[in-house]
Design a protein around this motif. Structure first.
Motif: not given
Length: 238
Positions: A221-229, A231-238
């Motif tokens: 599951x992916x979301x965007x951190x709008x800091x710096x340039x 960062x696309x942040x994705x977490x693998x399911x448990x």
């Protein structure tokens, strides 16, 4: 009324304020992090900065990380943030094609008393990761943008359940065009062939290919951190 309007702040000023705000309330830097940041600014070297560095460290905490892998480490700025929050028997794997930069990273982490939590690998990160067994709790992708999707494919099976993959420059950096990327993904919702609808340059195409790959993977599951340039942040399911 939106606070920035009440303060007379323009839309262009808001990102800088958020960056400063995130830095001010985030995890504190130390003298070595400050020195590394000063080097990056002096040399015009691309680095994530303290707002994103502190946030990456928080990601490692959220994941209860013991092992971190970096695709592209430069002179160790992000690795230093990671190493500070790893357990004493934890490990961050730094990879860097430039031997001089890797030597600088080693020196910085040694000075910070963190080198025993680091493995320093000289060479192509995508080749290096093949020699490592997982799992990794956090992965940072910050290599050639055109190879982001390749990096993800090389490491995805080695990401721990609940682990995090963070990709820097999801919005900006080099020739990346955020407006084109936004148009590409907006068109992708309706068009049958978004690739022909928006003409992306090579770096933007690399980011788009990566985001398509990780978003299409049902385990992430992916979301965007709008800091710096960005960062696309994705977490693998448990």
């Amino acid at each position: 009324m939106f606070p920035r309007e009440a303060a007379g702040m323009s839309a262009d000023e808001l990102p800088d304020l958020l960056e400063s705000y995130a830095t001010a309330i985030g995890p504190a830097a130390d003298e070595i992090i400050d020195e590394m940041g000063a080097q990056a600014r002096r040399e015009g070297f691309p680095y994530v900065g303290p707002a994103v560095g502190g946030w990456l460290a928080m990601c490692a905490r959220f994941a209860d990380a013991e092992r971190v892998f970096e695709f592209g480490s430069g002179f160790g700025y992000s690795a230093y943030w990671f190493a500070r929050v790893l357990p004493v028997d934890g490990e961050v794997v730094l990879t860097e094609i430039d031997a001089d930069e890797l030597d600088q990273a080693r020196e910085y982490l040694e000075r910070g008393g963190l080198a025993d939590r680091a493995a320093f690998e000289h060479g192509d990160a995508i080749e290096i990761v093949e020699a490592y067994d997982g799992p990794f709790d956090v992965v940072l992708i910050d290599c050639q943008k055109e190879r982001y999707a390749e990096a993800f494919e090389a490491v995805r099976e080695k990401v721990a359940p609940g682990g995090i993959v963070a990709a820097d420059n999801a919005v900006a950096g080099g020739s990346i065009d955020a407006a084109d990327l936004l148009a590409y993904f907006e068109d992708d919702r309706d068009a049958t062939d978004a690739e022909t609808a928006v003409d992306l340059n090579a770096m933007s195409r690399g980011i788009a290919d990566y985001l398509e790959a990780v978003r299409a993977d049902p385990e992430f599951e992916t979301s965007l951190l709008p800091l710096g340039e960005g960062v696309a942040v994705s977490q693998r399911e448990w």
